[in-house]
Design a protein around this motif. Structure first.
Motif, short mmCIF file in Angstrom:
data_model
loop_
_atom_site.label_atom_id
_atom_site.label_comp_id
_atom_site.label_asym_id
_atom_site.label_seq_id
_atom_site.Cartn_x
_atom_site.Cartn_y
_atom_site.Cartn_z
N GLN A 192 1.04 4.23 -2.63
CA GLN A 192 0.87 5.62 -2.26
C GLN A 192 2.03 6.46 -2.78
O GLN A 192 1.82 7.53 -3.36
CB GLN A 192 0.80 5.75 -0.72
CG GLN A 192 -0.48 5.27 -0.11
CD GLN A 192 -1.64 6.20 -0.39
OE1 GLN A 192 -2.21 6.16 -1.50
NE2 GLN A 192 -2.02 7.03 0.56
N LYS B 242 1.77 6.93 -6.40
CA LYS B 242 0.75 7.92 -6.73
C LYS B 242 1.26 9.33 -6.49
O LYS B 242 1.08 10.23 -7.30
CB LYS B 242 -0.50 7.68 -5.87
CG LYS B 242 -1.55 6.83 -6.56
CD LYS B 242 -2.84 6.85 -5.74
CE LYS B 242 -3.87 5.97 -6.42
NZ LYS B 242 -5.05 5.85 -5.56
N ALA B 243 1.91 9.45 -5.29
CA ALA B 243 2.44 10.77 -4.93
C ALA B 243 3.46 11.23 -5.97
O ALA B 243 3.47 12.40 -6.38
CB ALA B 243 3.08 10.71 -3.54
N PHE C 168 0.83 -1.20 0.00
CA PHE C 168 0.00 0.00 0.00
C PHE C 168 0.86 1.25 0.00
O PHE C 168 0.61 2.20 -0.75
CB PHE C 168 -0.92 -0.02 1.21
CG PHE C 168 -1.75 1.21 1.35
CD1 PHE C 168 -2.74 1.49 0.40
CD2 PHE C 168 -1.56 2.10 2.41
CE1 PHE C 168 -3.51 2.64 0.52
CE2 PHE C 168 -2.33 3.22 2.52
CZ PHE C 168 -3.31 3.49 1.58
N GLU C 169 1.92 1.22 0.84
CA GLU C 169 2.78 2.41 0.92
C GLU C 169 3.50 2.66 -0.40
O GLU C 169 3.66 3.79 -0.84
CB GLU C 169 3.79 2.24 2.06
CG GLU C 169 3.24 2.80 3.37
CD GLU C 169 3.89 2.19 4.57
OE1 GLU C 169 5.06 1.78 4.46
OE2 GLU C 169 3.22 2.10 5.61
#
Lengths: 357, 177
Positions: B162, B165-166, B158-159
């Motif tokens: 993220q 995405k960031a 998940f990280e």
């Protein structure tokens, strides 16, 4: 019986010891085990419970397990106890109740001592229990124990009077203190029992009948009080005195008190059976005599004696789970204001009937 | 004198009445249930230990919020768009990894309030009442199906997503300018 053992060992001392030990080993110990079990089962079923169910089939070995536990327990003697009296008391209490068994005729063949003073001896020797109980309470150095034993002494001493008066009534009718002879007078069939007016079929039998029943009720109540059973269990009233005179006792000494209590229960039942219910005699005749095996008769006699005794044990337990405990003043009122006057009047009336018949 | 005789009569009579009652009870079947051998039947909607069917759980956290004593702890991690978590038995699509679903049954007050809001009917009261333990910590029941390693992995995934995405977000505006 005694002669047989004397011949077998060739020594009177050994023979005496064995005859003295026989009722203990053959009867009192097994009886105590059975009676404790019965007590717990009867109390349970009267209260719609089940009682012991875990040890053996329906908990039949529960008492054996309890005894094993009691043997393993530490024998505690507290600091403030009077050691000598404390250790002597359970022995004395048990000796007192055990000595009664010497004169109780289980069969016509086996009696500890076939003394002519049987009933008198029983009434006298059961007094030792009082000394033992007072000793236990005093030596415990505990206010509840002392209170319990003092109550017990007051109770036993008071209730010996109606017991003795009723026994006197029967002695007056039968003319003997010997329990063996007393049983022989009420031979074979139940209508010869003293509760039904004694042997013989005269008019006096029917005159005596109600007074015999009154006498039976009096002696039953007073012997119940003498053995400290409910409703007369104020000496060991759990809810007020912890356990009365045996509060401080543990392990085997406690077991001795327990054994003495149950031995006493049977002893008084045996007295009632002997004087009112034909002793060891069968109510309906003997099978051994009918089919010609005379050796069967003593066995049947033991059976009948113990069965009759057990019926009274059952009634004692039955009453225990029916009636609440009496107060001290009610206890004394019952004895001195009710039982003793009734016993006296009964004695006089039976004496008159006996004179005028 | 008359009263004396009446008293005696009443005493004997009442004792006999009492004895009759106790004798009758001697034959009444006992009410005892011998517990470990025979168990009393519980009412239909008896509320005892909570059970979670974790296969149906979508990790919506509604039971945890409904709990008045906060005995339910739920932690979830969003799944990657590429991962397929399957559906519940009612056909709802699962989107969250339930990394932690602990019920501290020693806190539970058996109010059953967590059962009503559950959209997939996966948490429910059972009739199991024999769950005593020697350690208090053993009363915290872990319902999560994931092993600790998997939990670490999902969190890392998940990280990573993220972060990606960031990174994309930070890259895009520069392109526009």
């Amino acid at each position: 019986m005694y002669e047989i053992i004397t011949n077998l060992f060739g020594n009177k001392v050994i023979a005496y010891s064995i005859t003295a030990l026989l009722p203990l080993l053959l009867f009192i110990l097994p009886f105590a085990i059975v009676a404790v079990y019965l007590e717990r089962k009867i109390s349970a079923h009267m209260q719609d419970r089940l009682g012991p169910m875990r040890v053996g089939y329906h908990g039949i070995l529960q008492t054996v397990a309890d005894i094993l536990k009691l043997i393993q327990k530490e024998d505690i003697t507290a600091e403030g106890n009077d050691k000598f009296l404390f250790n002597l008391a359970p022995v004395l209490v048990f000796a007192g109740s055990y000595a009664v068994f010497a004169a109780i005729p289980f069969t016509s063949v086996y009696i500890g001592t076939n003394t002519d003073l049987g009933l008198f001896y029983i009434v006298a020797v059961s007094g030792i229990v009082v000394a033992g109980i007072l000793m236990a309470g005093w030596a415990s150095n505990n206010k509840y124990s002392l209170l319990g034993s003092m109550r017990s002494v007051a109770q036993i001493v008071s209730y010996e009077i109606p017991t003795a008066l009723v026994i006197l009534t029967i002695v007056m009718l039968s003319g003997t203190l010997n329990l063996n002879t007393l049983a022989d007078i009420q031979t074979q069939y139940f209508w010869n029992w003293y509760i039904f007016g004694g042997p013989g079929l005269g008019i006096d039998k029917f005159l005596l009948l109600p007074f015999m029943i009154i006498g039976f009720i009096i002696i039953f109540i007073s012997t119940l009080a003498e053995v400290n059973r409910t409703p007369f269990d104020i000496p060991e009233a759990e809810s007020e005195l912890v356990a009365g005179f045996h509060t401080e006792y543990s392990g085997m000494k406690f077991a001795m008190f327990f054994l003495a209590e149950y031995a006493n229960m049977f002893a008084v039942s045996a007295i009632i059976v002997s004087i009112f219910f034909g002793g060891y005699h069968s109510p309906i005749g003997y099978l051994g005599n009918t089919i010609g095996f005379s050796w069967l008769v003593p066995i049947e006699q033991v059976f009948w004696f113990i069965s009759k005794g057990m019926i009274f044990i059952f009634i004692q337990m039955w009453l225990r789970w029916t009636l609440p405990r009496l107060r001290v003043d009610q206890l004394m009122t019952l004895c001195w204001k009710y039982l003793i006057p009734y016993a006296f009047v009964n004695l006089i009336i039976v004496g008159l009937i006996n004179l005028l018949k | 004198m008359k009263q004396y005789l009446i008293d005696t009569y009443i005493a004997l009579k009442t004792v006999l009445i009492g004895m009759k009652i106790t004798f009758r009870h001697l034959f009444i079947p006992s009410v005892t249930i011998q517990y470990p051998d025979e168990k009393p039947s519980l009412p239909e909607r008896a509320r005892n230990r909570l059970y979670v069917n974790i296969d149906d759980c979508i990790g919506c956290d509604q039971c945890s919020r409904a709990c008045p004593v906060s005995c339910i702890t739920i932690e979830t991690v969003k799944s990657l768009p590429t991962e397929n978590l399957g559906t519940t038995s009612q056909g709802k699509k699962k989107l969250l990894w339930v990394t932690k679903f602990d019920i501290d049954i020693s806190k539970c007050c058996f109010c059953s309030l967590c059962v009503y809001p559950c959209p997939t009917d996966c948490i429910k009261m059972t009739d199991v009442y024999e769950y005593s333990e020697y350690e208090r910590n053993n009363l915290i029941f872990n319902f999560s199906a994931l092993t600790p390693e998997e939990v670490v992995e999902k969190k890392a995934n998940f990280e990573k997503m993220q972060a990606e995405k960031a990174a994309q977000k930070t890259v895009k505006p520069t392109e526009n300018k």
